[in-house]
Write a protein that holds these residues in place. Sequence first.
Motif, PDB file in Angstrom:
ATOM      1  N   UNK A 136       2.592   8.975  -5.594  1.00 13.58           N
ATOM      2  CA  UNK A 136       3.230   8.435  -3.812  1.00 13.58           C
ATOM      3  C   UNK A 136       1.835   8.140  -3.865  1.00 13.58           C
ATOM      4  N   UNK A 137       1.945   6.847  -2.930  1.00 13.70           N
ATOM      5  CA  UNK A 137       0.727   6.050  -2.754  1.00 13.70           C
ATOM      6  C   UNK A 137       0.605   6.040  -0.823  1.00 13.70           C
ATOM      7  N   UNK A 166      -1.697  13.628  -4.589  1.00 19.82           N
ATOM      8  CA  UNK A 166      -0.946  13.771  -5.678  1.00 19.82           C
ATOM      9  C   UNK A 166       0.089  15.173  -5.403  1.00 19.82           C
ATOM     10  N   UNK A 167       0.639  15.602  -4.157  1.00 19.56           N
ATOM     11  CA  UNK A 167       1.993  15.261  -3.909  1.00 19.56           C
ATOM     12  C   UNK A 167       2.366  15.072  -2.744  1.00 19.56           C
ATOM     13  N   UNK A 197       8.294   0.637  -4.905  1.00 18.52           N
ATOM     14  CA  UNK A 197       8.254   1.692  -6.055  1.00 18.52           C
ATOM     15  C   UNK A 197       7.284   0.238  -6.961  1.00 18.52           C
ATOM     16  N   UNK A 198       6.885   0.574  -7.822  1.00 22.38           N
ATOM     17  CA  UNK A 198       5.983  -0.079  -9.131  1.00 22.38           C
ATOM     18  C   UNK A 198       5.950   0.899 -10.209  1.00 22.38           C
ATOM     19  N   UNK A 199       6.236  -0.002 -11.426  1.00 24.07           N
ATOM     20  CA  UNK A 199       6.309   1.096 -12.823  1.00 24.07           C
ATOM     21  C   UNK A 199       6.180   0.214 -13.298  1.00 24.07           C
ATOM     22  N   UNK A 200       5.149   0.928 -14.484  1.00 19.70           N
ATOM     23  CA  UNK A 200       4.709   0.514 -15.240  1.00 19.70           C
ATOM     24  C   UNK A 200       5.267   1.048 -16.857  1.00 19.70           C
ATOM     25  N   UNK A 201       5.733   0.314 -17.865  1.00 14.48           N
ATOM     26  CA  UNK A 201       6.154   0.852 -18.603  1.00 14.48           C
ATOM     27  C   UNK A 201       5.661   0.155 -20.232  1.00 14.48           C
ATOM     28  N   UNK A 209       1.141  -1.118  -0.277  1.00 16.73           N
ATOM     29  CA  UNK A 209       0.159   0.339  -0.352  1.00 16.73           C
ATOM     30  C   UNK A 209       1.031   1.195  -0.146  1.00 16.73           C
ATOM     31  N   UNK A 210       2.112   1.083   0.843  1.00 17.11           N
ATOM     32  CA  UNK A 210       3.087   2.789   0.863  1.00 17.11           C
ATOM     33  C   UNK A 210       4.055   2.014  -0.351  1.00 17.11           C
TER      34      UNK A 210
END
Length: 287
Positions: free
Chosen positions: A77-78, A87-88, A152-156, A50-51
């Motif tokens: 950020x989550x 959003x910040x 971190x979780x990334x989508x490409x 979650x974080x």
Amino acid sequence: MRRLPRSRDRLLIAGLVLLAVAAAAAVGIWVQVGERQALDTRYRAGASVPDRVDIAASVQRVDAAGREMVLRVLVTPRGDLAEAGGISPARTLTLQTSPSVRGDLTFPAHGRISTVDVRVALTAGSVTDYPFDAYDAALEFGVVQGGEAVPVRMTLSNSDALFAADIDAYEADGAAVFDVGLARSTSALIFAVFMMAAMWALALAVLIGAWFLLSRRKGLTWPALGWMAATLFALAAFRNTAPGAPPIGSLLDYMAFLWAEALIAFCIITVAVMGMRAEAHPPEPKD
């Protein structure tokens, strides 16, 4: 007298033509659907806690001549890492990247995060291999917030229709890693091969026309010379329509364009010289 084809023969020929057109259209649709699915594919790497910090990146443009690609990045950020609106960042957030990416990205605390375009250096391959050139890029993204590494979780994804991307996504030491392979898309490759075939076909057509004029001693046949000259200059304009605007000296030129231009120019010069000789020394009329 030559017998005209019967009605059954004409219907068979028409049916075969329609079948060939339908098959070509079906292959075209199949290729287009495959490329569309490739552009819609998302590759993911990283943790799903979650974080975390979500990174959405897409390849906007590949500059083969400049050996770089433009990557559009959105960082979100989550959980506890974000403020109430999401959003910040709650604290200053730094996006650490691999050496191939032109610099790290820093987002101040309590500030709105917007999309950022970053340039990524390409390795391997050469644009002079066009249209069979291929490139590699190594992407690694980690996030530090408040001096501590965070998940971190990334989508490409790939948004450049002129290139097909082969992406291997995985996580290493808390960072999202992507090994990207780039090659010309199927449509760009097909069009480039068609261009080379068309260049050779036009050059051979001019060669056949020149042989006919010389063997018949036609003299200076201005319509034919005009057609040959127009073909010479039209090929240069046609070559400049190649997808991706490859530079002069690529494989496309050495396999087709330069040879076709040289052959057509040789035919024009030969027809003009021999035609001038034929005009200067016309055959004597027979008694």
